[in-house]
Scaffold this motif. Sequence first.
Motif, PDB file in Angstrom:
ATOM      1  N   PRO A 244       0.832  -1.218   0.000  1.00  0.00           N
ATOM      2  CA  PRO A 244       0.000   0.000   0.000  1.00  0.00           C
ATOM      3  C   PRO A 244       0.866   1.268   0.000  1.00  0.00           C
ATOM      4  O   PRO A 244       1.814   1.393   0.772  1.00  0.00           O
ATOM      5  N   THR A 245       0.527   2.179  -0.872  1.00  0.00           N
ATOM      6  CA  THR A 245       1.291   3.423  -0.972  1.00  0.00           C
ATOM      7  C   THR A 245       1.105   4.315   0.247  1.00  0.00           C
ATOM      8  O   THR A 245       1.920   5.204   0.486  1.00  0.00           O
ATOM      9  N   CYS A 246       0.043   4.064   1.012  1.00  0.00           N
ATOM     10  CA  CYS A 246      -0.207   4.889   2.193  1.00  0.00           C
ATOM     11  C   CYS A 246       0.565   4.421   3.414  1.00  0.00           C
ATOM     12  O   CYS A 246       0.551   5.088   4.454  1.00  0.00           O
ATOM     13  N   PHE A 247       1.235   3.266   3.299  1.00  0.00           N
ATOM     14  CA  PHE A 247       1.922   2.710   4.469  1.00  0.00           C
ATOM     15  C   PHE A 247       3.234   3.458   4.688  1.00  0.00           C
ATOM     16  O   PHE A 247       4.241   3.202   4.019  1.00  0.00           O
ATOM     17  N   ASN A 248       3.235   4.379   5.614  1.00  0.00           N
ATOM     18  CA  ASN A 248       4.426   5.174   5.896  1.00  0.00           C
ATOM     19  C   ASN A 248       4.389   5.685   7.335  1.00  0.00           C
ATOM     20  O   ASN A 248       4.279   6.884   7.577  1.00  0.00           O
ATOM     21  N   PRO A 249       4.458   4.766   8.316  1.00  0.00           N
ATOM     22  CA  PRO A 249       4.479   5.225   9.710  1.00  0.00           C
ATOM     23  C   PRO A 249       5.661   6.159   9.948  1.00  0.00           C
ATOM     24  O   PRO A 249       6.765   5.894   9.456  1.00  0.00           O
ATOM     25  N   LEU A 266       8.869  -0.630  -6.503  1.00  0.00           N
ATOM     26  CA  LEU A 266       9.139  -0.246  -5.117  1.00  0.00           C
ATOM     27  C   LEU A 266       8.195   0.879  -4.728  1.00  0.00           C
ATOM     28  O   LEU A 266       8.126   1.896  -5.424  1.00  0.00           O
ATOM     29  N   PRO A 267       7.451   0.716  -3.642  1.00  0.00           N
ATOM     30  CA  PRO A 267       6.385   1.669  -3.325  1.00  0.00           C
ATOM     31  C   PRO A 267       6.938   3.023  -2.900  1.00  0.00           C
ATOM     32  O   PRO A 267       7.946   3.110  -2.191  1.00  0.00           O
ATOM     33  N   ILE A 268       6.276   4.044  -3.350  1.00  0.00           N
ATOM     34  CA  ILE A 268       6.655   5.392  -2.960  1.00  0.00           C
ATOM     35  C   ILE A 268       6.322   5.656  -1.504  1.00  0.00           C
ATOM     36  O   ILE A 268       6.672   6.708  -0.953  1.00  0.00           O
ATOM     37  N   ALA A 269       5.671   4.694  -0.854  1.00  0.00           N
ATOM     38  CA  ALA A 269       5.324   4.849   0.559  1.00  0.00           C
ATOM     39  C   ALA A 269       6.554   5.084   1.414  1.00  0.00           C
ATOM     40  O   ALA A 269       6.484   5.758   2.441  1.00  0.00           O
ATOM     41  N   LYS A 292      15.108   6.924  -7.754  1.00  0.00           N
ATOM     42  CA  LYS A 292      16.129   7.872  -7.314  1.00  0.00           C
ATOM     43  C   LYS A 292      15.856   8.380  -5.900  1.00  0.00           C
ATOM     44  O   LYS A 292      16.781   8.822  -5.213  1.00  0.00           O
ATOM     45  N   TRP A 293      14.583   8.307  -5.471  1.00  0.00           N
ATOM     46  CA  TRP A 293      14.289   8.788  -4.129  1.00  0.00           C
ATOM     47  C   TRP A 293      14.858   7.875  -3.042  1.00  0.00           C
ATOM     48  O   TRP A 293      14.733   8.171  -1.844  1.00  0.00           O
TER      49      TRP A 293
END
Length: 640
Positions: A244-249, A266-269, A292-293
């Motif tokens: 999930p892209t929203c997964f970013n604790p 690779l998720p941007i999360a 690159k991020w």
Amino acid sequence: KYILTDLVSTPAFCKALGYSLFLKFCLYVGVDLLVHYRIKNLEVLYVNGNALEGTLPHCFSNLMTSLRQIPISICPTFPHLSLLFLSKNAFEGDIPPCLSGMKDISILDLSNNQLSGRVPEELITKSSLTVLRLSNNNLSGNVIPMIFHANGLWDLYLDGNNFYGEMKNVDVSTFEFPTSLREIDLRNNKLYGDLPRWIGNVPFLEKLALSENGFEGSIPMEFCNLNYLEFLDLSENNLFGSIPTCFNPPDIKHVHLQGNRLSGPLPIAFYNSSSLVTLDLGGNNLTGSIPKWIGTLSSLSVLLLKANNLHGRIPVQLCKLYSLSMIDLSHNMFYGFIPSCLGNLTLKTKDQKTLTSYFIEASDVLEDKLPYDKETRWRGDGLQEYPDTYMEEWVQFTTKSRSYSYGGLILEDMTGIDLSCNKLTGQIPPELGNLSQIHSLNLSYNNLTGVIPSSFSNLKQIESLDLSYNSLSGEIPNQLVELNSLEVFSVAHNNLSGSIPEPKAQFGTFIESSYEGNPFLCGAILHKSCSRINSPSTISTISDDIGEDGLFDAYDFCVSFFISYVVVLLTIFAVLYVNPYWRRSWFEMHHHLSFRNWRQLSCVLHLQAMCLTIMKIYAKFVHVVLGKNFCYDLLYQVIT
């Protein structure tokens, strides 16, 4: 009031019993001591890591007569226990049900024994219990319904057992979840079904481990609600779909999703996750390139992306991650050159790689229970310590031709780079010789060319160096014999030439398989005298010129050969066109040549076959000496 000891051997032992007893790594074999004194006031019993045999001291006669099981008399004997540690004692049988009735107990550790049967439901739902650790036993049954009622429990460790059952979803609107849970460890059990969405409603969950079970489906979107999550381990299941892209604790540090069937890029999360230390996504079906991020993950220390379908070039942004100490990009489809800036990584060992921020001293845990003088009585006496968490951080890394699990202090010290089984080309950057702290370097199974950098002699800590199955040429630098920590070394199946390094120090331990597949190498280990090698110095000179000076490029040679071949053909046609006499003679010769003249035809065919054979030998020479597969293919096509 208290006693801290590593060996019970004095008659005054039982008289000294007061509020706490620490017995770690002791042997109770036929010890006969005096009667007990105030034993009912004991509040802390720490009996960990013992080889319990024979009989206990006489003062424990009311407690137990056998050391194979946890006796039910432990409850009336120690009615005021608040901390009970009985791990690593090989206890068998069931968990005594009376432990559920002990009103003061807050920490119970029965891990690493051989306990069996089911867990008493009241033990998990007991309001006074804050930490329950039953890891690595033979316990069974369905414990999932009990977790729903674990009010007051902070840390629940049930990993390494035989618990089974489906983790069904429940209606979150009609069910009140335990809000106190901080850590849930259910690793290595027999649980199955979809990952439950209700986990996203445990508001203060910090660590979640569900690996090595039979979970299926995708990662629920509700996991995005776990804002306090620091550790997530869902590895070795059958999960599929994308992350999930929203997964970013905001405080996430360790993510383990390896060994599933996750797909997509690779998720941007994880973008800009400055707290992320470990990212293990190996053994999935991830596609695309490394974004690159990746350079925004400023705290990243362990990056494991092996065995996916990733492609593209290795981004130079990895060089900005100065905390990196372990990189595994093997078994993908990366191509292009190895970034020379990887040699700028410090690969310093980090204590952040481990999960446990241990320890809490006994003085902190028992401050209200044990009246002692911190400045005199306890200093230098080996204070008993309790870990902040029992959750453990482990990663898999391949080195020395085997896959190892690293955890604890060993993980902190481990450093390595694995770029094997890709499509990397070009020369090995000499800058990699600056990685003085690296323990393992694997560049095997690529299309690397050029020479082995002599700067590799600076890798003083390296234990495993694998450069096999490439197209490396030139000699093996004799300076490598200075690598005294080297245990595994392989340059097999390259185009190396000359003498192998002197068989001294660690190089005296390497066998023939470390050098096989290099027909121009010589040395005693290879049973080949260097004096009988045909022109090794000439081959070495050619290779050195190609790899070091860059004065002779194999690609340019192939192109020039093709152009020369075409020019020769055009010249023949031009001469025949300009000179009428030669042109008539040419056509008259072919006119008189008929298929009935088999002798002439045979001579022509033999001449053509001889020319073709010579050209194939020449092309093979280019393939072996220059190490260019594409050059050999190009020549073969031209000949055809």
